[in-house]
Scaffold this active site. Structure first.
Site, short mmCIF file in Angstrom:
data_model
loop_
_atom_site.label_atom_id
_atom_site.label_comp_id
_atom_site.label_asym_id
_atom_site.label_seq_id
_atom_site.Cartn_x
_atom_site.Cartn_y
_atom_site.Cartn_z
N ASP A 9 18.93 5.36 -45.06
CA ASP A 9 19.26 5.41 -43.68
C ASP A 9 20.15 4.56 -43.03
OD1 ASP A 9 17.03 6.62 -45.47
OD2 ASP A 9 15.57 5.98 -44.82
N ASP A 10 19.42 5.97 -41.84
CA ASP A 10 19.48 4.58 -40.34
C ASP A 10 21.73 5.43 -40.46
OD1 ASP A 10 17.37 3.62 -40.27
OD2 ASP A 10 17.89 1.98 -40.25
N HIS A 130 12.34 8.80 -39.88
CA HIS A 130 12.47 6.94 -39.98
C HIS A 130 10.39 6.53 -40.08
CE1 HIS A 130 13.86 3.34 -38.54
NE2 HIS A 130 13.58 3.68 -37.46
#
Length: 280
Positions: A9-10, A130
């Site tokens: 993620d991110d 998110h």
């Protein structure tokens, strides 16, 4: 058969995080990533991703950090008085439960972020959110509808089916894991009716799993049959990532664990097939 998606993620938060994720994909067990499209590192990270055209990349829909891709006046119910997202999942949830977040604002911002991703030249493998905010009531429905507009039929399903077996590993994360899994459990029927593909199991709300090679090996040895997604956050932090992460994961430690040869050996020993969302 045991199949595993290891998603970073991110991607797009900052260049250090994005390059760490790519390293974990090239040299470790990471199999895919999802990209933040509204953060300062988007442009530089997109350039890095284009250098790796086989890199499986989805959209990390974000209505918690930073500023919207949409015009602020068009998504006002998602923003604070400074025109930024609320930062806190708790604040977002409270506003959502009180009816002050409009579905049309959420849909508009989700679709704007997907459009930015695709306009940059990428074809999304899947969608997630998110902090897993699509576990909240009604958010998954908006996410499914937004994805359908762009032909996206694969979505993260953050339900930990073996939650009680792993509770003892990190008691501090119990409440968050229970809330997310409880919310996600209500969406199973919605995913089936929409003909959206997802995994059989999920892990990653608790960052301890990826914090060391030994914990990651234990996770792999305990992997059930079927397809599981493991969420991780490898990378190298800088001023940008530390400014936005209120409780940051240990990105360097996760990167080190994902690259560890003993972890890669355990994948082979356990007969685990590493896949990405495109292969669902």
């Amino acid at each position: 058969m045991k199949r595993l998606i290891v998603n970073g993620d991110d991607f797009g938060l900052c260049e250090g995080v994005s390059r760490g994720i790519l390293q974990a994909w090239r040299d470790g067990i990471l199999t895919s990533a999802t990209m933040l499209t509204n953060m300062p590192g988007f442009s530089s990270s997109a350039a890095v991703a284009r250098e790796n055209p086989d890199f499986p990349l989805g959209v990390h829909l974000n209505v918690l950090w930073g500023e919207p891709v949409s015009s602020p006046s068009k998504v006002a119910s998602l923003l604070d008085s400074n025109g930024e997202f609320l930062r806190s999942p708790f604040r977002f949830a409270m506003r959502r439960f009180s009816g002050r977040i409009r579905d049309e604002d959420l849909r508009r911002e989700f679709e704007a972020q997907i459009s930015r991703f695709m306009d940059a030249g990428f074809s999304p493998t899947h969608l997630d959110t998110h902090k897993h905010i699509h576990a909240l009531p009604g958010v998954l429905k908006v996410m499914i509808e937004s994805g359908r507009r762009f032909g996206i039929r694969r979505i993260r399903y953050p339900l930990e089916r073996r939650l009680w077996r792993t509770m003892g590993r990190n008691p501090s994360s119990w409440a968050k894991r229970i809330v997310i899994s409880a919310g996600a459990s209500c969406g199973a029927g919605e995913l089936r009716r929409a003909d959206v593909r997802t995994t059989d199991d999920f892990s990653g709300v608790d960052p301890v799993t990826c914090a060391t090679a030994s914990r990651l090996r234990a996770f792999l040895r305990d992997l059930p049959d079927g397809t599981t997604e493991l969420v991780c956050h490898p990378g190298v932090d800088d001023d940008v990532s530390t400014r936005y992460s209120l409780h940051p994961p240990d990105r360097r430690a996760e990167l080190t664990a994902l690259l560890d040869q003993s972890v890669m050996d355990t994948v082979k020993e356990c007969g685990i097939l590493l896949i990405c969302f495109r292969e669902l």
